[in-house]
Design an enzyme around this catalytic site. Structure first.
Site, short mmCIF file in Angstrom:
data_model
loop_
_atom_site.label_atom_id
_atom_site.label_comp_id
_atom_site.label_asym_id
_atom_site.label_seq_id
_atom_site.Cartn_x
_atom_site.Cartn_y
_atom_site.Cartn_z
N ASP A 1 48.44 55.44 83.76
CA ASP A 1 48.85 54.43 84.73
C ASP A 1 50.35 54.49 85.00
O ASP A 1 50.83 53.94 86.00
CB ASP A 1 48.53 53.02 84.19
N LYS B 1 36.75 53.42 89.87
CA LYS B 1 37.53 54.46 89.19
C LYS B 1 36.60 55.38 88.40
O LYS B 1 36.66 56.60 88.53
CB LYS B 1 38.55 53.82 88.22
N GLN C 1 42.89 47.77 82.22
CA GLN C 1 42.87 47.14 83.55
C GLN C 1 43.61 45.81 83.50
O GLN C 1 43.39 44.98 82.62
CB GLN C 1 41.41 46.94 84.01
N1 GUN Z 1 45.37 46.20 88.31
C1 GUN Z 1 45.66 46.38 89.62
N2 GUN Z 1 46.04 47.66 89.86
C2 GUN Z 1 45.97 48.30 88.67
C3 GUN Z 1 46.23 49.64 88.27
O1 GUN Z 1 46.61 50.52 89.06
N3 GUN Z 1 46.03 49.90 86.95
C4 GUN Z 1 45.62 48.95 86.07
N4 GUN Z 1 45.50 49.32 84.80
N5 GUN Z 1 45.39 47.71 86.40
C5 GUN Z 1 45.56 47.39 87.70
#
Ligand code: GUN
Length: 292
Positions: A120, A53, A97
């Site tokens: 998110d 990311k 995350q």
């Molecule tokens: N864990 C798995 N997918 C995601 C996501 O899209 N965002 C976050 N914050 N954690 C995740």
């Protein structure tokens, strides 16, 4: 006939190209879209996701700062960091995350994020707006899946969409998005989950299947009808002899599915790059909203 490969890599490149002008405009006003990422613990997969990311943030001239905590951090310390980031005007977006260690209440953490910085789209306010058909931030993976449909001219209206998985990250929001009464949606959506008896009874009737339960090679060619479209959200690690020591495999059995389906997303290179592109897009949107 070989199925069409729905390349998230290709779609994400068109997303980044479309964002370029918006980012330039923001920068001309001395605004650099900026994201604060919090990662807790040593989970190897989460570390890779976060690195992927933040790499795209720097590739596209955006700023991100990753804050790393050990897995024994207390909920109070994490909450106070989020309160601080909510107030810090440098950051337009905050991402924690997931998953978090068991002693931390994930809902309490998500609830603490300012909905205006919730890139998110996991905060109940944003999920509620989505459910009401008035989305502000749409969770990145479902938003990316809708963009794949749009890019490849896949019509949802009138189709039977079967979603396997009901998480707030993917299954629930994609079930809402595919059934909203609006352009590029209007599907008839069924959600299957761990409480569903005989999931293949539903997947065999589906025009479009969205696999989001995290179960290696779960869906086989026998479980789908001829010509179905499969979106595979699964990212499972399988050890192999490559330098990395593993390869990524989806929730669908690509070999048997490819004999039946008309189109399918690959793993890797399917939904994954779209999740990241939508995070970049949501952060640009968050920065733009601070202007009005
Ligand atoms: N864990 C798995 N997918 C995601 C996501 O899209 N965002 C976050 N914050 N954690 C995740």
């Amino acid at each position: 006939m070989e199925p069409k490969i729905l390349s998230g890599k290709e779609v994400s490149n068109s997303v980044y190209a479309a964002l370029k002008g918006r980012i330039t405009t923001l920068k001309s006003q001395s605004i650099i879209p900026s994201l604060a990422v919090i990662i807790v613990g040593e989970d190897a997969a989460s570390q890779v996701y976060v690195r992927n990311k933040t790499r795209q943030f720097s590739n596209h001239g955006l700023f991100s700062d990753t804050i790393t905590y050990p897995s024994d951090i207390t909920q109070e310390v994490l909450l106070s960091k989020i309160y601080e980031l909510n107030k810090n005007i440098q950051f337009h977006g905050i991402l924690v995350q997931l998953p978090l260690p068991n002693h931390i209440d994930e809902d309490a953490i998500i609830d603490a994020i300012d909905p205006k910085k919730d890139v998110d789209g996991f905060h109940p306010y944003n999920l509620g707006c989505l459910a009401a058909g008035k989305p502000i931030f749409i969770p990145c993976t479902p938003k990316g899946i809708m963009r794949i449909f749009h890019h490849y001219n896949i019509t949802i209206s009138g189709k039977h969409v079967v979603v396997v998985g009901r998480s707030n990250i993917v299954g629930r929001p994609i079930s809402i998005l595919t059934s909203l009464k609006q352009a590029n949606s209007n599907g008839t959506t069924t959600i299957c989950h761990s409480g569903t008896d005989n999931i293949s009874h539903y997947t065999k009737q589906a025009d479009i299947i969205i696999l989001a339960m995290g179960s290696l090679g779960y869906l086989k060619g026998d479980h789908v009808k001829e010509g179905a479209i499969v979106i595979d959200v699964g990212i499972n690690r399988v050890t192999d002899n490559s330098p990395k020591g593993y390869k990524l495999v989806g929730d669908g059995d690509q070999l048997s599915l490819s004999e039946k389906v008309s189109a399918i997303t690959p793993v890797p290179g399917g939904v994954g790059p779209m999740t990241i592109a939508m995070l970049v897009e949501n952060t640009v949107e968050a920065a733009e909203r601070t202007q009005v």
